[in-house]
Design a protein around this motif. Structure first.
Motif, PDB file in Angstrom:
ATOM      1  N   TYR B  20       0.846  -1.172   0.000  1.00 14.74           N
ATOM      2  CA  TYR B  20       0.000   0.000   0.000  1.00 14.74           C
ATOM      3  C   TYR B  20       0.891   1.235   0.000  1.00 14.74           C
ATOM      4  CZ  TYR B  20      -3.737   3.186   1.290  1.00 14.74           C
ATOM      5  OH  TYR B  20      -4.640   4.210   1.285  1.00 14.74           O
ATOM      6  N   ALA B  21       0.719   2.078  -1.039  1.00  8.40           N
ATOM      7  CA  ALA B  21       1.486   3.328  -1.076  1.00  8.40           C
ATOM      8  C   ALA B  21       0.518   4.471  -1.329  1.00  8.40           C
ATOM      9  CB  ALA B  21       2.539   3.274  -2.171  1.00  8.40           C
ATOM     10  N   ARG B  22       0.687   5.544  -0.579  1.00  2.11           N
ATOM     11  CA  ARG B  22      -0.248   6.667  -0.713  1.00  2.11           C
ATOM     12  C   ARG B  22       0.019   7.469  -1.989  1.00  2.11           C
ATOM     13  NH1 ARG B  22       0.169   8.894   5.320  1.00  2.11           N
ATOM     14  NH2 ARG B  22       2.247   8.050   5.010  1.00  2.11           N
ATOM     15  N   ARG B  23       1.271   7.662  -2.317  1.00  2.00           N
ATOM     16  CA  ARG B  23       1.589   8.316  -3.588  1.00  2.00           C
ATOM     17  C   ARG B  23       2.581   7.427  -4.318  1.00  2.00           C
ATOM     18  NH1 ARG B  23       6.483  10.969  -1.855  1.00  2.00           N
ATOM     19  NH2 ARG B  23       6.361  11.396   0.339  1.00  2.00           N
ATOM     20  N   TYR B  24       2.449   7.406  -5.610  1.00  2.00           N
ATOM     21  CA  TYR B  24       3.291   6.494  -6.382  1.00  2.00           C
ATOM     22  C   TYR B  24       4.444   7.264  -6.986  1.00  2.00           C
ATOM     23  CZ  TYR B  24      -0.917   3.736  -5.962  1.00  2.00           C
ATOM     24  OH  TYR B  24      -1.999   3.088  -5.472  1.00  2.00           O
ATOM     25  N   PRO B  25       5.594   7.110  -6.482  1.00  2.88           N
ATOM     26  CA  PRO B  25       6.747   7.822  -7.031  1.00  2.88           C
ATOM     27  C   PRO B  25       7.007   7.379  -8.468  1.00  2.88           C
ATOM     28  CG  PRO B  25       7.236   6.835  -4.899  1.00  2.88           C
ATOM     29  CD  PRO B  25       5.953   6.276  -5.351  1.00  2.88           C
ATOM     30  N   ILE B  26       7.447   8.312  -9.274  1.00  3.81           N
ATOM     31  CA  ILE B  26       7.675   8.011 -10.683  1.00  3.81           C
ATOM     32  C   ILE B  26       8.901   7.127 -10.810  1.00  3.81           C
ATOM     33  CG2 ILE B  26       8.245   9.043 -12.916  1.00  3.81           C
ATOM     34  CD1 ILE B  26       6.857  11.618 -11.738  1.00  3.81           C
ATOM     35  N   GLN B  79       2.944   2.227 -13.621  1.00  7.98           N
ATOM     36  CA  GLN B  79       4.365   2.120 -13.321  1.00  7.98           C
ATOM     37  C   GLN B  79       4.601   1.241 -12.107  1.00  7.98           C
ATOM     38  OE1 GLN B  79       4.473   6.360 -12.573  1.00  7.98           O
ATOM     39  NE2 GLN B  79       5.397   5.861 -10.584  1.00  7.98           N
ATOM     40  N   ALA B  80       5.848   0.870 -11.967  1.00  9.23           N
ATOM     41  CA  ALA B  80       6.213   0.022 -10.830  1.00  9.23           C
ATOM     42  C   ALA B  80       6.599   0.900  -9.652  1.00  9.23           C
ATOM     43  CB  ALA B  80       7.386  -0.874 -11.203  1.00  9.23           C
ATOM     44  N   LEU B  81       6.286   0.402  -8.467  1.00  3.79           N
ATOM     45  CA  LEU B  81       6.681   1.088  -7.238  1.00  3.79           C
ATOM     46  C   LEU B  81       8.103   0.637  -6.882  1.00  3.79           C
ATOM     47  CD1 LEU B  81       5.743   2.636  -4.607  1.00  3.79           C
ATOM     48  CD2 LEU B  81       5.202   0.386  -3.710  1.00  3.79           C
ATOM     49  N   CYS B  82       8.859   1.539  -6.330  1.00  2.00           N
ATOM     50  CA  CYS B  82      10.203   1.157  -5.888  1.00  2.00           C
ATOM     51  C   CYS B  82      10.162   0.997  -4.370  1.00  2.00           C
ATOM     52  CB  CYS B  82      11.201   2.238  -6.291  1.00  2.00           C
ATOM     53  SG  CYS B  82      12.890   1.702  -6.049  1.00  2.00           S
ATOM     54  N   LEU B  83      10.339  -0.239  -3.942  1.00  2.00           N
ATOM     55  CA  LEU B  83      10.250  -0.544  -2.517  1.00  2.00           C
ATOM     56  C   LEU B  83      11.653  -0.706  -1.938  1.00  2.00           C
ATOM     57  CD1 LEU B  83       8.708  -1.519   0.054  1.00  2.00           C
ATOM     58  CD2 LEU B  83       8.814  -3.816  -0.904  1.00  2.00           C
ATOM     59  N   HIS B  84      11.943   0.045  -0.898  1.00  2.00           N
ATOM     60  CA  HIS B  84      13.245  -0.058  -0.217  1.00  2.00           C
ATOM     61  C   HIS B  84      13.003  -0.667   1.163  1.00  2.00           C
ATOM     62  CE1 HIS B  84      15.073   2.720  -3.166  1.00  2.00           C
ATOM     63  NE2 HIS B  84      13.898   3.315  -3.110  1.00  2.00           N
ATOM     64  N   GLU B 175      16.761   5.691  -6.847  1.00  2.00           N
ATOM     65  CA  GLU B 175      15.321   5.591  -7.029  1.00  2.00           C
ATOM     66  C   GLU B 175      14.604   6.033  -5.757  1.00  2.00           C
ATOM     67  OE1 GLU B 175      14.181   4.607  -9.865  1.00  2.00           O
ATOM     68  OE2 GLU B 175      16.063   3.913 -10.741  1.00  2.00           O
ATOM     69  N   ARG B 176      13.707   7.017  -5.908  1.00  2.00           N
ATOM     70  CA  ARG B 176      12.848   7.361  -4.771  1.00  2.00           C
ATOM     71  C   ARG B 176      11.782   6.285  -4.673  1.00  2.00           C
ATOM     72  NH1 ARG B 176      16.520   9.199  -4.220  1.00  2.00           N
ATOM     73  NH2 ARG B 176      17.304  11.298  -4.517  1.00  2.00           N
ATOM     74  N   GLY B 177      11.108   6.192  -3.586  1.00  2.00           N
ATOM     75  CA  GLY B 177      10.046   5.206  -3.467  1.00  2.00           C
ATOM     76  C   GLY B 177       9.604   5.023  -2.040  1.00  2.00           C
ATOM     77  N   ALA B 202      13.205  14.103   3.686  1.00  2.00           N
ATOM     78  CA  ALA B 202      13.761  15.223   2.930  1.00  2.00           C
ATOM     79  C   ALA B 202      14.138  14.804   1.510  1.00  2.00           C
ATOM     80  CB  ALA B 202      14.984  15.784   3.659  1.00  2.00           C
ATOM     81  N   ARG B 203      14.487  13.536   1.330  1.00  2.00           N
ATOM     82  CA  ARG B 203      14.853  13.036  -0.001  1.00  2.00           C
ATOM     83  C   ARG B 203      13.639  12.484  -0.728  1.00  2.00           C
ATOM     84  NH1 ARG B 203      19.763  13.979  -2.298  1.00  2.00           N
ATOM     85  NH2 ARG B 203      19.888  11.838  -3.088  1.00  2.00           N
ATOM     86  N   ARG B 204      12.458  12.819  -0.244  1.00  2.00           N
ATOM     87  CA  ARG B 204      11.170  12.502  -0.878  1.00  2.00           C
ATOM     88  C   ARG B 204      10.893  10.988  -0.918  1.00  2.00           C
ATOM     89  NH1 ARG B 204       8.610  16.373  -3.103  1.00  2.00           N
ATOM     90  NH2 ARG B 204       7.639  15.135  -4.752  1.00  2.00           N
ATOM     91  N   PHE B 205      11.304  10.301   0.093  1.00  2.00           N
ATOM     92  CA  PHE B 205      10.904   8.905   0.254  1.00  2.00           C
ATOM     93  C   PHE B 205       9.600   8.881   1.044  1.00  2.00           C
ATOM     94  CE2 PHE B 205      15.434   8.207  -0.434  1.00  2.00           C
ATOM     95  CZ  PHE B 205      15.442   7.069  -1.231  1.00  2.00           C
ATOM     96  N   GLU B 206       8.758   7.922   0.713  1.00  2.00           N
ATOM     97  CA  GLU B 206       7.578   7.698   1.538  1.00  2.00           C
ATOM     98  C   GLU B 206       7.982   6.644   2.573  1.00  2.00           C
ATOM     99  OE1 GLU B 206       3.995   6.783  -0.581  1.00  2.00           O
ATOM    100  OE2 GLU B 206       3.020   6.046   1.235  1.00  2.00           O
ATOM    101  N   VAL B 207       7.931   7.017   3.833  1.00  2.00           N
ATOM    102  CA  VAL B 207       8.543   6.170   4.867  1.00  2.00           C
ATOM    103  C   VAL B 207       7.486   5.447   5.699  1.00  2.00           C
ATOM    104  CG1 VAL B 207      10.168   6.135   6.800  1.00  2.00           C
ATOM    105  CG2 VAL B 207      10.458   7.816   4.982  1.00  2.00           C
ATOM    106  N   ARG B 208       7.732   4.178   5.937  1.00  2.00           N
ATOM    107  CA  ARG B 208       6.924   3.363   6.864  1.00  2.00           C
ATOM    108  C   ARG B 208       7.867   2.827   7.930  1.00  2.00           C
ATOM    109  NH1 ARG B 208       2.672   1.887   3.303  1.00  2.00           N
ATOM    110  NH2 ARG B 208       2.246   3.934   2.411  1.00  2.00           N
ATOM    111  N   VAL B 209       7.490   2.960   9.175  1.00  2.00           N
ATOM    112  CA  VAL B 209       8.322   2.437  10.261  1.00  2.00           C
ATOM    113  C   VAL B 209       7.617   1.260  10.913  1.00  2.00           C
ATOM    114  CG1 VAL B 209       9.368   2.945  12.504  1.00  2.00           C
ATOM    115  CG2 VAL B 209       9.388   4.678  10.717  1.00  2.00           C
ATOM    116  N   LEU B 210       8.254   0.115  10.844  1.00  2.00           N
ATOM    117  CA  LEU B 210       7.735  -1.054  11.554  1.00  2.00           C
ATOM    118  C   LEU B 210       8.641  -1.272  12.753  1.00  2.00           C
ATOM    119  CD1 LEU B 210       5.805  -3.427  11.757  1.00  2.00           C
ATOM    120  CD2 LEU B 210       7.296  -4.730  10.272  1.00  2.00           C
ATOM    121  N   GLN B 211       8.151  -0.877  13.924  1.00  2.00           N
ATOM    122  CA  GLN B 211       8.966  -0.959  15.137  1.00  2.00           C
ATOM    123  C   GLN B 211       8.777  -2.332  15.793  1.00  2.00           C
ATOM    124  OE1 GLN B 211       7.831   1.609  18.356  1.00  2.00           O
ATOM    125  NE2 GLN B 211       9.861   1.558  19.280  1.00  2.00           N
ATOM    126  N   LEU B 212       9.853  -3.071  15.880  1.00  2.00           N
ATOM    127  CA  LEU B 212       9.792  -4.408  16.476  1.00  2.00           C
ATOM    128  C   LEU B 212      10.265  -4.349  17.922  1.00  2.00           C
ATOM    129  CD1 LEU B 212      11.182  -6.831  13.758  1.00  2.00           C
ATOM    130  CD2 LEU B 212       8.843  -6.130  14.188  1.00  2.00           C
TER     131      LEU B 212
END
Lengths: 197, 295
Positions: B20-26, B79-84, B175-177, B202-212
């Motif tokens: 699930y991504a809220r905005r799709y980076p190009i 387009q494809a999403l770039c997942l990091h 690649e942003r993503g 700041a580098r325009r990544f959409e960030v998700r934090v999974l805290q374990l």
């Protein structure tokens, strides 16, 4: 304060032994944690102090153990505290005036020293305390009957002189015992050089 | 880990999940996601007048018959999403049973599988006090074995420096993503995670934090005289875990988690906290769907 059995003080060697065992007592359970940042910062400060400060921080168990060892050592050494008993309603002072008391091998002579101690005791008398003075010469004689008047008592003590006779301390004590046998309880103080023939 | 991940039933279930991504980076690759821009997809996007040089295949000939004008049909780009995927492998992740690291690696493998299966580009970064392993984004199911080998070799070591590792990743990544950061977030400084997340945002990544978190970190089951050893720094703390000490710990820990949550919320970062006693199936198929990580 004196010790009737000074060898008992050897038990004090247990004090460093207790401290030693405390320093190397059973280790704390080691727990691995991801970070210490959430544990109390005050407690964290303690860990930064020296080895001894860390090990010997206020520990009630250690203090109790040390106290027990010290008391045991003092008890084994039979600690005694000597002081002239006071407070009885009647007191009899027996002063030896035999020939040996004329010796001046101590300051003011033996009799002078005895008189000084007797006068000191009279000076500490509490109000209402009665004192009798018996001279222990060849024949014990009562030099002052029971009285609370300190000046009379001190005068009677000061008037004592060496008699050049053999002192009969035992008879003087017996006489004092007979006097105290009737009436309120009392105490007997004997001032003598204990030089009996 | 491979055995656990390649359980057929588990895989079948994973195939139903999408990121699930809220905005799709190009991104440079054609994929299955509809972008909010024109391109060469299959869904209609807009019309515009024809200009010389346009591809005649996109001329709307019905429109030309009615209006006698050449109008070009535009389609939505796909387009494809770039997942990091960034995984913390510091020593603090070795706590718990299963360890947080095992849990993190399995979750990372599942995310990788979901991404590759959906024709997304997937990149991976492993870090402790620094970023020490980085795989640039790539596509295709065949890459799964490569990712699995790297994840299987990961071991817990070193201290944590989120800022250094994540800033480095943000600078190195072309690649942003979407970044999925899997970590306990226990950095070496109080503001470590803040600087790290800020660098990614700041580098325009959409960030998700999974805290374990390990269950014993949330509610310490400790008592008596203890020597606490920080697994990362080796620093020791002798303490008595009485009622007051535990209460104080829980208060400090709770404040840290609240601050993290609030910071993420302020910066538009999705945050989800989970303890390792939750089965990984439940995490992926229920909790992360609720947490809008997956759909």
């Amino acid at each position: 304060m004196s010790f009737l059995n000074p060898i008992g003080l050897l038990l004090l060697v247990l004090v460093p032994l207790v401290v030693f065992f405390h320093l190397f007592r059973a280790k704390r359970r080691e727990v691995r944690v991801p970070t210490l940042r959430f544990w109390d910062s005050k407690r964290r400060e303690q860990s930064r102090t020296t080895f001894f400060a860390c090990k010997l921080q206020a520990n009630p168990l250690l203090i109790l153990q040390l106290l027990a060892v010290i008391l045991l050592a003092l008890a084994t050494a039979q600690t005694t505290l000597t002081r002239v008993a006071q407070g009885w309603p009647r007191t009899i002072l027996i002063v030896d005036t035999s020939a040996s008391m004329a010796a001046d091998d101590v300051t003011n002579g033996r009799l002078g020293a005895a008189q000084g101690q007797a006068e000191g005791l009279v000076a500490k008398l509490e109000p209402g305390q009665q004192v009798m003075i018996i001279e222990a010469a060849a024949h014990p004689s009562i030099r002052e009957l029971f009285t609370t008047d300190k000046s009379k008592l001190q005068r009677a003590i000061a008037d004592l002189r060496p008699t050049g006779e053999i002192g009969k301390i035992d008879e003087a004590i017996r006489l004092a015992g007979e006097v105290l046998a009737n009436g309120p309880p009392g105490e007997i103080h004997v001032f003598t050089d204990a030089a009996y023939p | 880990m491979r055995d656990a991940l390649f359980n057929p039933r588990f895989l079948r279930n994973l195939e139903q999940l999408k990121l699930y991504a809220r905005r799709y980076p190009i991104g440079p690759y054609h994929g299955e996601r509809q972008a909010r821009r024109k391109g060469h997809g299959s869904d209609f996007f807009d019309f515009r007048p024809y200009v010389p040089g346009d591809d005649l295949r996109y001329v709307d000939w019905n429109m030309f018959a009615r209006l006698d004008r050449l109008i070009l049909k535009l389609f939505q780009a796909e387009q494809a999403l770039c997942l990091h995927i960034l995984v913390d492998t510091s020593k603090s992740m070795s706590i718990g049973s299963p360890t947080k690291l095992e849990y993190a690696l399995r979750t990372a493998a599942a995310f990788t599988y979901i991404g590759l299966l959906n024709y997304e580009q997937v990149g991976l970064g492993l870090f402790d006090s620094a970023l020490y392993r980085m795989i640039s984004p790539r596509r295709g199911r065949k890459q799964m074995i490569h990712f699995l080998e790297i994840l299987s070799d990961a071991r817990a070591h070193g201290s944590t420096n989120l800022e250094s590792a994540l800033t480095n990743y943000a600078l190195q990544s072309r690649e942003r993503g979407l970044v999925v950061l899997i970590s306990d977030m226990f950095g070496d400084r109080d503001d470590d995670y803040q600087r790290a997340i800020a660098a990614l945002v700041a580098r325009r990544f959409e960030v998700r934090v999974l805290q374990l978190l390990a269950p014993q970190e949330v509610v310490p089951n400790l008592s008596g005289d203890l020597k606490l050893v920080d697994v990362e720094t080796g620093q020791m703390l002798e303490t008595t875990a009485d009622r007051h000490a535990i209460a104080r710990y829980r208060q400090n820990f709770g404040r840290f988690c609240e601050d993290l949550k609030a910071f993420c919320s302020r910066h538009g970062v999705l945050h989800y906290s989970v303890t390792t006693d939750i089965p990984i199936d439940e995490l992926l198929f229920i909790r992360l769907r609720e947490g809008r990580f997956l759909r």
